[in-house]
Design a protein around this motif. Sequence first.
Motif, mmCIF file in Angstrom:
data_model
loop_
_atom_site.group_PDB
_atom_site.id
_atom_site.type_symbol
_atom_site.label_atom_id
_atom_site.label_comp_id
_atom_site.label_asym_id
_atom_site.label_seq_id
_atom_site.Cartn_x
_atom_site.Cartn_y
_atom_site.Cartn_z
ATOM 1 N N LEU A 194 0.793 -1.250 -0.043
ATOM 2 C CA LEU A 194 -0.072 -0.100 0.064
ATOM 3 C C LEU A 194 0.847 1.171 -0.148
ATOM 4 C CD1 LEU A 194 -2.878 -0.850 2.513
ATOM 5 C CD2 LEU A 194 -2.656 -1.258 -0.036
ATOM 6 N N PRO A 195 0.188 2.215 -0.645
ATOM 7 C CA PRO A 195 0.989 3.562 -0.504
ATOM 8 C C PRO A 195 1.175 4.013 0.904
ATOM 9 C CG PRO A 195 -0.692 3.607 -2.433
ATOM 10 C CD PRO A 195 -0.713 2.402 -1.458
ATOM 11 N N LEU A 196 2.426 4.573 1.208
ATOM 12 C CA LEU A 196 2.534 5.294 2.606
ATOM 13 C C LEU A 196 1.709 6.343 2.937
ATOM 14 C CD1 LEU A 196 4.107 4.849 5.228
ATOM 15 C CD2 LEU A 196 6.043 6.332 4.123
ATOM 16 N N ARG A 197 1.236 7.354 1.858
ATOM 17 C CA ARG A 197 0.787 8.439 2.229
ATOM 18 C C ARG A 197 -0.758 8.145 2.744
ATOM 19 N NH1 ARG A 197 -1.611 12.233 -2.684
ATOM 20 N NH2 ARG A 197 -2.043 14.074 -1.214
ATOM 21 N N GLU A 198 -1.045 8.815 3.905
ATOM 22 C CA GLU A 198 -2.089 8.506 4.668
ATOM 23 C C GLU A 198 -3.397 8.580 4.006
ATOM 24 O OE1 GLU A 198 -3.792 9.364 9.017
ATOM 25 O OE2 GLU A 198 -1.724 10.116 8.595
ATOM 26 N N SER A 199 -3.782 10.003 3.347
ATOM 27 C CA SER A 199 -4.816 10.103 2.598
ATOM 28 C C SER A 199 -5.238 9.146 1.764
ATOM 29 C CB SER A 199 -4.812 11.595 2.353
ATOM 30 O OG SER A 199 -3.905 11.958 1.349
ATOM 31 N N ILE A 200 -4.282 8.781 0.791
ATOM 32 C CA ILE A 200 -4.408 7.813 -0.160
ATOM 33 C C ILE A 200 -4.837 6.456 0.322
ATOM 34 C CG2 ILE A 200 -3.342 6.736 -2.008
ATOM 35 C CD1 ILE A 200 -4.297 9.345 -2.995
ATOM 36 N N ARG A 201 -4.224 6.162 1.416
ATOM 37 C CA ARG A 201 -4.317 4.763 2.128
ATOM 38 C C ARG A 201 -5.539 4.665 2.506
ATOM 39 N NH1 ARG A 201 -0.192 5.035 5.287
ATOM 40 N NH2 ARG A 201 -1.314 4.846 7.473
ATOM 41 N N ALA A 202 -6.103 5.696 3.081
ATOM 42 C CA ALA A 202 -7.442 5.910 3.799
ATOM 43 C C ALA A 202 -8.568 5.639 2.780
ATOM 44 C CB ALA A 202 -7.799 7.118 4.626
ATOM 45 N N GLU A 203 -8.239 6.166 1.604
ATOM 46 C CA GLU A 203 -9.243 6.002 0.616
ATOM 47 C C GLU A 203 -9.382 4.477 -0.120
ATOM 48 O OE1 GLU A 203 -9.253 8.498 -3.205
ATOM 49 O OE2 GLU A 203 -9.505 10.276 -1.973
ATOM 50 N N ILE A 204 -8.103 3.865 -0.339
ATOM 51 C CA ILE A 204 -8.438 2.485 -0.618
ATOM 52 C C ILE A 204 -8.724 1.415 0.287
ATOM 53 C CG2 ILE A 204 -6.494 0.704 -0.842
ATOM 54 C CD1 ILE A 204 -4.445 2.486 -1.935
ATOM 55 N N LEU A 205 -8.432 1.769 1.867
ATOM 56 C CA LEU A 205 -9.213 1.023 2.844
ATOM 57 C C LEU A 205 -10.740 1.298 2.879
ATOM 58 C CD1 LEU A 205 -6.726 1.765 5.761
ATOM 59 C CD2 LEU A 205 -6.948 -0.560 4.282
ATOM 60 N N HIS A 206 -11.226 2.532 2.456
ATOM 61 C CA HIS A 206 -12.720 2.770 2.410
ATOM 62 C C HIS A 206 -13.284 1.861 1.310
ATOM 63 C CE1 HIS A 206 -16.574 4.856 2.423
ATOM 64 N NE2 HIS A 206 -16.262 5.093 1.171
ATOM 65 N N TRP A 207 -12.429 1.783 0.132
ATOM 66 C CA TRP A 207 -12.893 1.224 -1.115
ATOM 67 C C TRP A 207 -12.953 -0.368 -0.775
ATOM 68 C CZ3 TRP A 207 -10.855 -2.702 -3.856
ATOM 69 C CH2 TRP A 207 -11.611 -3.038 -5.120
#
Length: 295
Positions: A194-207
Amino acid sequence: MELRTLRYFLAAAQEENITKAADILHVTQPTLSRQIMDLEKELGTTLTLRGKNGLRLTEDGIFFRQRAQEIVELADRLEKNFAERQNDISGMVVIGASEVGGSLTLAKLIKEFSKKYSAVQFTLYNETVDNIKDRLDKGLVDIGLLLEPIDVTKYDYVRLDRQDTWGLLVRDDHPLAKKASLTAEDAASCPLLLPLRESIRAEILHWLGREENDLKIPLFYTLLSNAALMVAEGLGCAFCMDGALAIRSDPRLRFIPLEPRHMTHSVLVWKKNNLFSSAASLFIQEINMLRAQIA
């Protein structure tokens, strides 16, 4: 503390040897040693340790080297900017770019601009979004190519019309490799990079509809070019976007889009109310012309 002293320290830190650094700087070894000792006395700390194997930096020395590099780079850019103001349009435009499909638009912009102003040169940093924003804020980068979501409060920006599609990068012999698209259930069944960037990671986890603790995540990455090597070695599957060059760098890898589709825009940003060089100002005008075309 003089700029010359910072340059002396950086040369010594780079060479890890006082004698070699002194030769490069065209000063004597005692002169360079005295300059560094005076700098340490001024700062009230030890920056370097010297032994039989040469010179190495202390923890304070490592921190000081980072800040000194930024100061020297900024001073060099300032000097160049004033020189440019006395001449025809020339000089350097510094751009920080993340791994996104908007890089194709950026390449076209640079090509067209170079036809008009052939004396202008570009420096392109390939960096993470957070590092690019840090360099933008410090004045070390003129323009950033970033991936949403970002806070643009401090920046002027143009959102590019091209969107990047999210998906998984897998090996061509992976059980999912023959699928045309992937569901959250498909993705969650794999070890994920997973990307380390928190905001992007949060979007992925939401999906995915899952928490990190519910997934097997052997690696977090900043640049996909490194993560792609891990995918090729079979460590797992990497969440990424189709605009990144790294997904086409190895014939053993295959990009599979998510379903339902998840899209993200790229943006070109620059600091508000900032004094740019003539070259950078003209390039920003070129970007604003692109904004008009998109609108």
